[in-house]
Design an enzyme around this catalytic site. Structure first.
Site, PDB file in Angstrom:
ATOM      1  N   LYS A 189      30.721 -19.558  53.010  1.00 14.88           N
ATOM      2  CA  LYS A 189      30.808 -20.972  52.639  1.00 14.88           C
ATOM      3  C   LYS A 189      29.425 -21.501  52.274  1.00 14.88           C
ATOM      4  CE  LYS A 189      32.181 -25.453  54.383  1.00 14.88           C
ATOM      5  NZ  LYS A 189      32.820 -26.240  55.421  1.00 14.88           N
ATOM      6  N   GLU A 197      23.824 -12.666  58.536  1.00 12.22           N
ATOM      7  CA  GLU A 197      24.549 -11.391  58.529  1.00 12.22           C
ATOM      8  C   GLU A 197      25.104 -11.092  57.131  1.00 12.22           C
ATOM      9  OE1 GLU A 197      24.868 -13.821  60.672  1.00 12.22           O
ATOM     10  OE2 GLU A 197      25.189 -13.092  62.717  1.00 12.22           O
ATOM     11  N   GLY A 241      35.155 -23.174  57.849  1.00 11.83           N
ATOM     12  CA  GLY A 241      35.270 -21.713  57.724  1.00 11.83           C
ATOM     13  C   GLY A 241      36.505 -21.155  58.413  1.00 11.83           C
ATOM     14  N   ARG A 242      36.777 -21.621  59.629  1.00 12.08           N
ATOM     15  CA  ARG A 242      37.909 -21.050  60.385  1.00 12.08           C
ATOM     16  C   ARG A 242      39.253 -21.586  59.912  1.00 12.08           C
ATOM     17  NH1 ARG A 242      34.491 -24.130  63.200  1.00 12.08           N
ATOM     18  NH2 ARG A 242      35.235 -26.021  64.251  1.00 12.08           N
ATOM     19  N   GLU A 252      36.047 -21.908  68.663  1.00 10.46           N
ATOM     20  CA  GLU A 252      35.004 -22.575  67.885  1.00 10.46           C
ATOM     21  C   GLU A 252      35.428 -24.023  67.605  1.00 10.46           C
ATOM     22  OE1 GLU A 252      33.565 -21.517  63.699  1.00 10.46           O
ATOM     23  OE2 GLU A 252      32.015 -20.547  64.885  1.00 10.46           O
ATOM     24  N   HIS A 311      50.307  -1.530  78.989  1.00 10.92           N
ATOM     25  CA  HIS A 311      49.784  -0.348  79.692  1.00 10.92           C
ATOM     26  C   HIS A 311      48.301  -0.501  79.974  1.00 10.92           C
ATOM     27  CE1 HIS A 311      53.574   1.769  79.199  1.00 10.92           C
ATOM     28  NE2 HIS A 311      53.653   1.050  78.097  1.00 10.92           N
ATOM     29  N   LYS A 343      21.061 -18.788  66.477  1.00 12.20           N
ATOM     30  CA  LYS A 343      20.616 -18.370  65.140  1.00 12.20           C
ATOM     31  C   LYS A 343      19.117 -18.607  64.981  1.00 12.20           C
ATOM     32  CE  LYS A 343      24.882 -19.542  62.625  1.00 12.20           C
ATOM     33  NZ  LYS A 343      25.479 -20.421  61.630  1.00 12.20           N
TER      34      LYS A 343
HETATM   35  O1  F6P Z   1      28.086 -19.305  62.809  1.00 14.82           O
HETATM   36  C1  F6P Z   1      29.370 -19.817  62.780  1.00 14.82           C
HETATM   37  C2  F6P Z   1      29.851 -19.996  61.380  1.00 14.82           C
HETATM   38  O2  F6P Z   1      29.224 -21.067  60.791  1.00 14.82           O
HETATM   39  C3  F6P Z   1      31.372 -20.148  61.326  1.00 14.82           C
HETATM   40  O3  F6P Z   1      31.782 -21.438  61.575  1.00 14.82           O
HETATM   41  C4  F6P Z   1      31.671 -19.654  59.966  1.00 14.82           C
HETATM   42  O4  F6P Z   1      33.033 -19.310  59.825  1.00 14.82           O
HETATM   43  C5  F6P Z   1      30.756 -18.461  59.885  1.00 14.82           C
HETATM   44  O5  F6P Z   1      29.595 -18.847  60.595  1.00 14.82           O
HETATM   45  C6  F6P Z   1      30.387 -18.011  58.509  1.00 14.82           C
HETATM   46  O6  F6P Z   1      29.786 -19.012  57.762  1.00 14.82           O
HETATM   47  P1  F6P Z   1      29.617 -18.873  56.202  1.00 14.82           P
HETATM   48  O7  F6P Z   1      30.987 -18.754  55.614  1.00 14.82           O
HETATM   49  O8  F6P Z   1      28.902 -20.108  55.762  1.00 14.82           O
HETATM   50  O9  F6P Z   1      28.811 -17.633  55.934  1.00 14.82           O
END
Ligand code: F6P
Length: 548
Positions: free
Chosen positions: A212, A218, A273-274, A359, A390, A510
């Site tokens: 987003k 990452e 995002g979620r 979240e 199990h 972060k």
């Molecule tokens: O660090 C949490 C977060 O901001 C989530 O809310 C989001 O889904 C995810 O990181 C990824 O964010 P982006 O889509 O901006 O890379």
């Protein structure tokens, strides 16, 4: 004069206080008694709507409990907040945004205006571009740099930009193109990227960079690794435009990365995002299952949206599910919720729900900035049945904790094999029965079990669960299920008076990681200003790395 309940803090509202008193009266009441006293309970405590049958009879709740929970929803102004969400009001107050994920599945032609723009028209314009692009990939028309059709699709993203896509891909695999390979890379641990690509040919591989913000460490790190992997093969930066597309709200950063914005699929800051698996973030899903199936999934979402917006609360599935979980969380002090899909295709559904629920509602500051004096989100976890049986089900049946559960099952298997589906469903039904009713000491002894062993072999029962029964796992039913949980999370957030759409709690880690990464990588011994534990860990790591 009685004070207006909505003006009172949550725990001082009449319904909350009545629920507390009611809890004291019924806390020991056993499900065995509730069912014995009301032979129709299993048929009364159900909601059958939009293709989902919710049986909530195996909950430690009476008619009075439900009446009081519904009164609490009224005292918290739930109906008004639902309307505010659907209308695009700024309900995400800390980020000063709407939370308009429901617009992602609004039908073409409906108008939802936000700041003078019809967001539904924007949504459909992107959906149409996604349909064209996914059609090209599926038909082999989208060619890589060397002219070969794309056969491998690697989604790079994290959090909502990964969990939704991977969950939906796994859930709808039955409907997917089997001649295309899908991989999902999220972790900054390089193993994730290396393992996901080790058997792939760059000439046939398309990367979807989903972010987003397009600033997430990452995702950007993995995206750069992917670019290097491609350039190593092609030796020409021009190759990027045939092998990379982006899904983002941030055209500037996408372009800086080197992806042509013609190959970017947008979404909007009003979609968290979620809550985005049904936006362009679902591009990999659309490539896998095709545009028609994707649209069917959106219809499923929409059916549940309509139900949530219009059904009276006493027959409103997300409202009842949200309130019952709140009942255990806030009055029984239950700390977690188990979710068990009896469906292998839904193996990533619990992980998806973890972000959605925790979240969204893992907050302790209310919308007006004060600290809560009640618990908020539960810990969500789960595994598909029957595997969980199990493993950890021992604790559910005989442990010391109360863990309300959701069981999810389908009447039809997508892969019938002999009697296996009946066996699967028999296990689901048996678990909810065993959890609710248990087996008394007397019953165990009547089976001939020795007195000394009987306590170990008896089950107290009274362990609550919901059962969600659907006809078959389809794109449409998946949409309904996801929207059901989205709205039950919102219901709870409204009662707890928190912002379910921000996520400030992820920021501190972060920032610290960025600083620490510089310290780990620095050529000179860095001056460390952390606590003594963190300083020692950093030094230790550096010593290992330098072979000292
Ligand atoms: O660090 C949490 C977060 O901001 C989530 O809310 C989001 O889904 C995810 O990181 C990824 O964010 P982006 O889509 O901006 O890379």
């Amino acid at each position: 004069m009685t004070a207006n309940p909505t003006a009172l803090p949550l725990t001082q509202r009449p319904a909350w206080q009545a629920l507390q008193a009611h809890y004291r009266q019924i806390q020991a009441l056993h499900l065995r008694r509730l069912f014995a006293d009301d032979p129709l309970r299993g048929e009364r405590f159900v909601i059958d709507a939009v293709g989902i049958y919710l049986d909530y009879s195996k909950n430690r709740a009476t008619d009075d409990t439900l009446r009081l929970l519904l009164r609490l929803a009224d005292e918290c102004g739930l109906q008004g907040r639902i309307e505010a969400m659907f209308n695009g009001d700024t309900i995400n107050v800390t980020e000063r945004r709407a939370a308009l994920h429901t617009a992602l599945r609004a039908p073409k032609g409906e108008k939802i205006m936000l700041d003078g723009v019809d967001v539904v028209a924007d949504v459909h314009a992107v959906l149409e571009r996604m349909a064209v692009f996914s059609g090209q990939v599926r038909s082999g028309q989208w060619l890589g740099y060397t002219g070969k059709p794309v056969r491998n699709i690697v989604n790079i993203g994290i959090g909502g930009s990964d969990l939704g896509p991977v969950m939906a891909y796994e859930a709808l695999r039955h409907y997917s193109r089997r001649d295309l390979r899908f991989r999902f890379v999220s972790n900054v641990d390089s193993t994730d990227f290396v393992e996901a690509t080790y058997d792939l040919d760059p000439e046939e591989t398309l990367f979807i960079i989903c972010s987003k913000t397009f600033t997430t460490l990452e995702t950007l790190t993995n995206a750069h690794a992917a670019r290097d992997w491609c350039l190593h093969k092609f030796g020409d930066a021009q190759a990027v435009c045939r092998h990379f597309v982006a899904v983002s709200t941030n055209a500037e950063e996408v372009s800086k990365f080197g992806i042509n914005t013609d190959n970017m699929f947008g979404f909007w800051d009003w979609d968290g995002g979620r809550y985005s698996m049904d936006s362009a973030i679902g591009l990999s899903t659309m490539i896998a299952i095709g545009a028609d199936n994707f649209r069917a999934m959106l219809e499923g979402f929409r059916a549940m949206d309509e139900h949530f917006r219009t059904a009276p609360f006493e027959r409103n599935m997300p409202v009842i599910m949200g309130l019952l979980k709140l009942w255990y969380n806030n009055f029984f002090a239950a700390q977690s919720v188990g979710v068990f899909p009896y469906c292998q295709y839904l193996k990533r559904f619990p992980a998806y729900l973890q972000q959605l629920t925790m979240e969204s509602n893992g907050k302790h500051i209310t919308l007006d900035g004060s600290c809560v004096d009640y618990q908020t989100a539960s810990v969500y976890w789960g595994e598909p049945g029957t595997n969980g049986q199990h493993s950890f089900f021992q604790l559910l049946h005989q442990g010391t904790r109360l863990i309300p559960c959701d069981f999810i099952g389908f009447c039809e298997s997508l892969n019938p094999l002999g009697e296996q589906h009946a066996l699967l469903m028999a296990n689901l039904f048996a678990q909810t029965e065993a959890l609710a009713f248990g087996k008394t000491d007397l019953e165990v002894k009547a089976d001939g079990v020795a007195d000394w062993l009987a306590p170990h072999r008896s089950f107290e029962g009274n362990r609550p669960s919901n059962t969600l029964l659907l006809e078959q796992l389809t794109p449409e039913s998946l949409g309904k299920l996801v929207a059901l949980y989205e709205h039950s999370v919102f219901t709870q957030g409204v009662i707890w008076n928190i912002d379910s759409f921000d996520q400030w709690g992820v920021e501190l880690g972060k920032v610290l990681a960025r600083k620490t990464a510089a310290e780990l990588n620095s050529a000179d011994e860095p001056e460390l200003g952390h606590d003594s534990s963190t300083n020692a860990l950093i030094r230790r790591y550096r010593r290992y790395k330098s072979g000292g």
